[in-house]
Design a protein around this motif. Structure first.
Motif, mmCIF file in Angstrom:
data_model
loop_
_atom_site.group_PDB
_atom_site.id
_atom_site.type_symbol
_atom_site.label_atom_id
_atom_site.label_comp_id
_atom_site.label_asym_id
_atom_site.label_seq_id
_atom_site.Cartn_x
_atom_site.Cartn_y
_atom_site.Cartn_z
ATOM 1 N N ASP A 24 74.952 46.654 0.210
ATOM 2 C CA ASP A 24 74.807 47.249 1.536
ATOM 3 C C ASP A 24 75.150 48.726 1.541
ATOM 4 O OD1 ASP A 24 77.487 47.002 1.163
ATOM 5 O OD2 ASP A 24 77.915 46.080 3.104
ATOM 6 N N ARG A 25 75.936 49.201 0.561
ATOM 7 C CA ARG A 25 76.281 50.619 0.522
ATOM 8 C C ARG A 25 76.835 51.001 -0.848
ATOM 9 N NH1 ARG A 25 80.808 51.928 4.730
ATOM 10 N NH2 ARG A 25 79.397 50.755 6.066
ATOM 11 N N THR A 42 70.104 47.582 0.817
ATOM 12 C CA THR A 42 69.353 46.876 1.849
ATOM 13 C C THR A 42 69.960 47.157 3.211
ATOM 14 O OG1 THR A 42 68.819 45.110 0.276
ATOM 15 C CG2 THR A 42 68.472 44.645 2.608
ATOM 16 N N SER A 43 69.102 47.380 4.202
ATOM 17 C CA SER A 43 69.577 47.609 5.562
ATOM 18 C C SER A 43 70.239 46.342 6.100
ATOM 19 C CB SER A 43 68.419 48.037 6.459
ATOM 20 O OG SER A 43 67.425 47.025 6.529
ATOM 21 N N PRO A 44 71.138 46.451 7.077
ATOM 22 C CA PRO A 44 71.859 45.277 7.596
ATOM 23 C C PRO A 44 70.948 44.144 8.064
ATOM 24 C CG PRO A 44 72.877 47.290 8.404
ATOM 25 C CD PRO A 44 71.627 47.697 7.696
ATOM 26 N N ASP A 45 69.778 44.481 8.619
ATOM 27 C CA ASP A 45 68.872 43.429 9.094
ATOM 28 C C ASP A 45 67.889 42.986 8.017
ATOM 29 O OD1 ASP A 45 67.340 45.674 8.918
ATOM 30 O OD2 ASP A 45 66.658 45.669 11.005
ATOM 31 N N GLY A 46 67.977 43.567 6.825
ATOM 32 C CA GLY A 46 67.124 43.164 5.726
ATOM 33 C C GLY A 46 65.702 43.681 5.791
ATOM 34 N N GLU A 129 69.269 50.474 9.788
ATOM 35 C CA GLU A 129 68.244 49.509 10.185
ATOM 36 C C GLU A 129 66.908 50.170 10.539
ATOM 37 O OE1 GLU A 129 69.840 47.170 13.337
ATOM 38 O OE2 GLU A 129 71.083 45.937 12.015
ATOM 39 N N ASN A 130 66.942 51.462 10.879
ATOM 40 C CA ASN A 130 65.691 52.151 11.202
ATOM 41 C C ASN A 130 64.996 52.732 9.968
ATOM 42 O OD1 ASN A 130 67.306 54.330 10.581
ATOM 43 N ND2 ASN A 130 67.364 55.171 12.655
ATOM 44 N N GLY A 131 65.546 52.497 8.775
ATOM 45 C CA GLY A 131 64.939 52.985 7.545
ATOM 46 C C GLY A 131 65.460 54.323 7.077
ATOM 47 N N ASN A 132 66.495 54.832 7.722
ATOM 48 C CA ASN A 132 67.074 56.126 7.372
ATOM 49 C C ASN A 132 68.183 55.943 6.347
ATOM 50 O OD1 ASN A 132 67.732 58.832 7.378
ATOM 51 N ND2 ASN A 132 68.770 58.792 9.359
ATOM 52 N N LEU A 133 68.066 56.615 5.195
ATOM 53 C CA LEU A 133 69.105 56.582 4.160
ATOM 54 C C LEU A 133 70.094 57.699 4.485
ATOM 55 C CD1 LEU A 133 69.966 55.238 1.467
ATOM 56 C CD2 LEU A 133 68.697 57.053 0.285
ATOM 57 N N LEU A 154 56.218 58.871 8.767
ATOM 58 C CA LEU A 154 57.170 59.042 9.855
ATOM 59 C C LEU A 154 57.444 57.666 10.456
ATOM 60 C CD1 LEU A 154 58.445 61.658 11.098
ATOM 61 C CD2 LEU A 154 56.870 61.344 13.002
ATOM 62 N N LEU A 155 58.721 57.310 10.551
ATOM 63 C CA LEU A 155 59.129 56.028 11.117
ATOM 64 C C LEU A 155 59.511 56.190 12.588
ATOM 65 C CD1 LEU A 155 61.342 54.719 8.173
ATOM 66 C CD2 LEU A 155 59.191 53.705 8.938
#
Length: 708
Positions: A24-25, A42-46, A129-133, A154-155
């Motif tokens: 997760d981090r 992996t983002s929290p929501d997968g 969760e929005n795809g931002n690293l 662009l997300l």
């Protein structure tokens, strides 16, 4: 009962399996290895994953993608760190350093990418969760995030700002940077640009002015945003809505390798992506889409189709952007060449001119003399007239003599200017002494071989550079006035476009206004001299000229602070006695100094320069730049509001006058200058004076002052 127990424990079993193979981090001194498939954030929501992604044989890039594939084995990439420098499949890794920096190393040795961040406190890297690293410190401060450096996607919730751009990939299977860009231009408009062998803006339609494409150039915030429902909005007033507008839909806005920007949607994670909006409905209008020497056609139910021109063959069947190469050889024999008719084909973006009812002769190339010679041509004869025949023959003789003279002069020019670009490079010490720059190019200080000090303007290689060069040379070469810049020469060798001017010791009016060196008398004299120069352009020279970009940056000052109107790259000739020029294809000028006529598609007259001159006067008086808002208002509005607030003229002047003058100014001259400025910036162009009337008003006040 047994069934209930199985259903109860299924989510626990899935969660255990999921969490055991993901991270997760990253925190402390840790890393992700290219050799371990499980080293993935992996983002929290997968929904999103980040890790090393294969982009070729033993080539990997660190990327972010949707965890669920859209088909077997196919992932949707939304961001890449090292798209143009893939790393080896062994010993390469992404590392989080204790110093707060994140780096990607190739085979454990070479650093190919870095966030260039430093932190005194502990940091950690995680995928939102929005795809931002995001790289964040222990205090919650964001040191770096992938949303600030997008690649081709662009997300939702991701901003596109003036400092960012989307860059397409090279081709369908090549993730490296391609030819197309989505960006905010200097005029605040969101545009698509082709940056291949040529540089061309193709969206919005370059044949339209910004306002015709429903775009605004006045909002300088330059920001665009896609929300989660499928609504896109930009600061230039461009908006669109997804065809499947609503919640519970995954979306991406992507600049595809073919140069079209599309909004993709899918309702369920395993679904294929569908296009819910696209910028270009006609793919063949995208410049460079099929490469050079090719034909682009649209086939219903298939889409874009590329083919080669007759006599050419495809260069690379896997990449149409490379275009086609010739199958024939050009030799020095007397082979005839001619025109080949291609039905329903347009040379989009290459039109030089349209010539109706013209017949063009066939030519051949004589390589020994490198001169194009024209073959004898036979036309249908009409009944001859003896007088007309004599006139024609006489004209031919005179024309031949003129051509001979021109040829001799041209040979002399070539002989005396053969290495002018090299000479100017030497004069400017390798173009190292920069004294100014603008959208068209950079200006350098140099010393010519005869020890004269010159200002050498080096035009950019952008697509508009040639047009600006031709406008500058053709205009200034016909002008001669003490308040217009003096051009000593120019260079046009290959791609080099250089203009040589007399050097102005005190730079531009813009530079002087930002300092404390311009007293009130100098400002008034500059106002008068500039007005005289513009009056000459509008009414006195042999061919009337509209400058189209009057601003402090284009008013130069010599050793005696004598003003010289300069930079005629946007200028346009105006037929003597003509009231308007309807030949403008796009808006010209600089934001803040441009007359309303440009925006509202009104006839363009010399009054556009009058308006710009009035804005320059207001800037000289108040010290306020028209391109910037004052108390959320334009300069003109701000000045008029101060006038209403004041009870008398003197108090009004004190509220507006440039603080740099420290209260030292001539009241009478100040009042007349204000009066002239406000007349010049009238919204109605018919209410504005001509530049010759401006000169009269200023000189009348000057004479009155001398009499007193």
């Amino acid at each position: 009962m047994a069934i209930s127990i199985i259903l109860l424990f299924l989510p626990l079993i899935f969660f255990s399996s999921f969490s055991s193979s993901t991270i997760d981090r990253l925190s402390g001194a840790s890393s992700l290895s290219v050799e371990h498939a499980d080293d993935v954030l992996t983002s929290p929501d997968g929904v999103f994953s980040a890790g090393f992604f294969p982009v070729g044989d033993n080539a990997y890039c660190f990327a972010i993608w949707f965890s669920e594939p859209y088909s077997e084995g196919n992932r949707t990439i939304v961001w890449m760190a090292n798209r143009d420098e893939p790393v080896n499949g062994r010993k390469s890794e992404l590392s989080l350093r204790k110093s707060g920096n994140v780096i990607i190393t190739d085979a454990g040795r070479l650093t190919v990418w870095s966030t260039d961040t430093v932190s005194e406190s502990s940091v950690f890297l995680y995928l939102h969760e929005n795809g931002n690293l995001i790289l964040q410190n222990s205090e919650g401060g964001v040191l770096w995030q992938s949303f600030d450096s997008p690649t081709d996607t662009l997300l939702p919730q991701q901003l596109l700002t003036k400092d960012m751009q989307l860059v397409s990939s090279r081709s369908q299977g090549n993730y490296s940077s391609g030819f197309y860009k989505l960006y905010f231009d200097n005029d605040n408009v969101l545009r698509l640009l082709y940056g291949g062998p040529e540089i061309t803006v193709y969206w919005p339609d370059p044949e339209l002015m910004s306002w015709e494409a429903s775009r605004s150039t006045f909002n300088s915030s330059r920001i665009a945003f896609l929300d989660s429902l499928g609504y896109f909005s930009s600061s230039d007033n461009f908006t669109f809505m997804s065809a499947d507008y609503g919640e519970r839909v995954q979306r991406i806005l992507k600049l595809d390798f073919d140069g079209n920007i599309r909004l993709y949607s899918r309702k369920y994670r395993m679904d294929k992506w569908t296009v819910s909006w696209q910028a270009m409905s006609q793919p063949c209008r995208i410049h460079g889409t099929c490469g050079p020497n090719s034909i682009c056609s649209y086939v219903p139910h298939f889409g874009r189709k590329c083919s080669c021109l007759p006599g050419f063959k495809i260069r690379d069947r896997t990449d149409w952007s490379l275009g086609c190469v010739q199958e024939f050889n050009l030799t020095c024999t007397r082979n005839e060449t001619g025109f080949l008719k291609l039905s329903n084909v347009e040379f989009f973006g290459y039109d030089y001119g349209f010539f109706a009812n013209y017949t063009f002769g066939i030519n051949w190339l004589d390589c020994s003399s490198t001169v194009v010679k024209q073959l004898n041509r036979t036309y249908t004869k009409h009944q001859e007239n003896a007088s007309l025949k004599f006139v024609v023959r006489f004209a031919m003789v005179v024309g031949s003599v003129e051509l001979g003279v021109i040829f001799i002069l041209w040979c002399f020019f070539i002989r005396t200017h053969r290495n002018s670009s090299a000479e100017l490079k030497k004069a400017t010490q390798g173009f190292s002494k920069e004294i100014g720059r603008g959208a068209g190019g950079v200006v350098y200080r140099g010393m010519l071989s005869d020890h004269r000090i010159a200002a050498v303007k080096r035009l950019n290689d952008a697509y508009q550079g040639e047009a600006e060069f031709q406008a500058e040379v053709s205009t200034i070469g016909k002008l001669n006035h003490m308040n217009l810049t003096e051009m000593w020469g120019y260079c046009a060798e290959g791609k080099h476009r250089l203009l040589v001017y007399k050097y102005m010791e005190h730079g531009s009016l813009a530079e002087q206004l930002s300092s404390n060196s311009l007293g009130w008398e100098k400002r008034f004299d500059i106002a008068v001299g500039t007005a005289k120069g513009l009056a000459y352009l509008h009414e006195e020279c042999l061919e009337w000229v509209l400058h189209c970009d009057v601003k402090p940056q284009n008013i130069l000052l010599d050793s005696n602070y004598q003003p010289k109107v300069s930079d005629f790259g946007l200028s346009r000739p105006l037929k003597r006695g003509s009231q308007a020029n309807k030949g403008f294809s796009k808006i010209r000028g600089t934001r803040g100094y441009m007359a309303p006529e440009w925006v509202f598609n009104l006839p363009i007259t010399s009054k556009v320069d009058v308006y710009s001159y009035g804005m320059v006067l207001l800037e000289m008086i108040s010290g306020k730049c028209p391109a910037e808002e004052i108390e959320n208002r334009r300069v003109v509005t701000w000045v008029r509001e101060k006038m209403k607030q004041a009870t008398e003229m003197s108090s009004w002047i004190e509220m507006i006058i440039d603080p740099k003058l420290e209260g030292k100014y001539d009241k009478g001259r100040m009042e007349i200058l204000f009066e002239v400025a406000l007349k010049c910036v009238a919204e109605d162009r018919d209410a504005r004076p001509t530049m010759s009337q401006v000169v009269e008003m200023l000189l009348h006040q000057e004479n009155d002052s001398e009499l007193v």
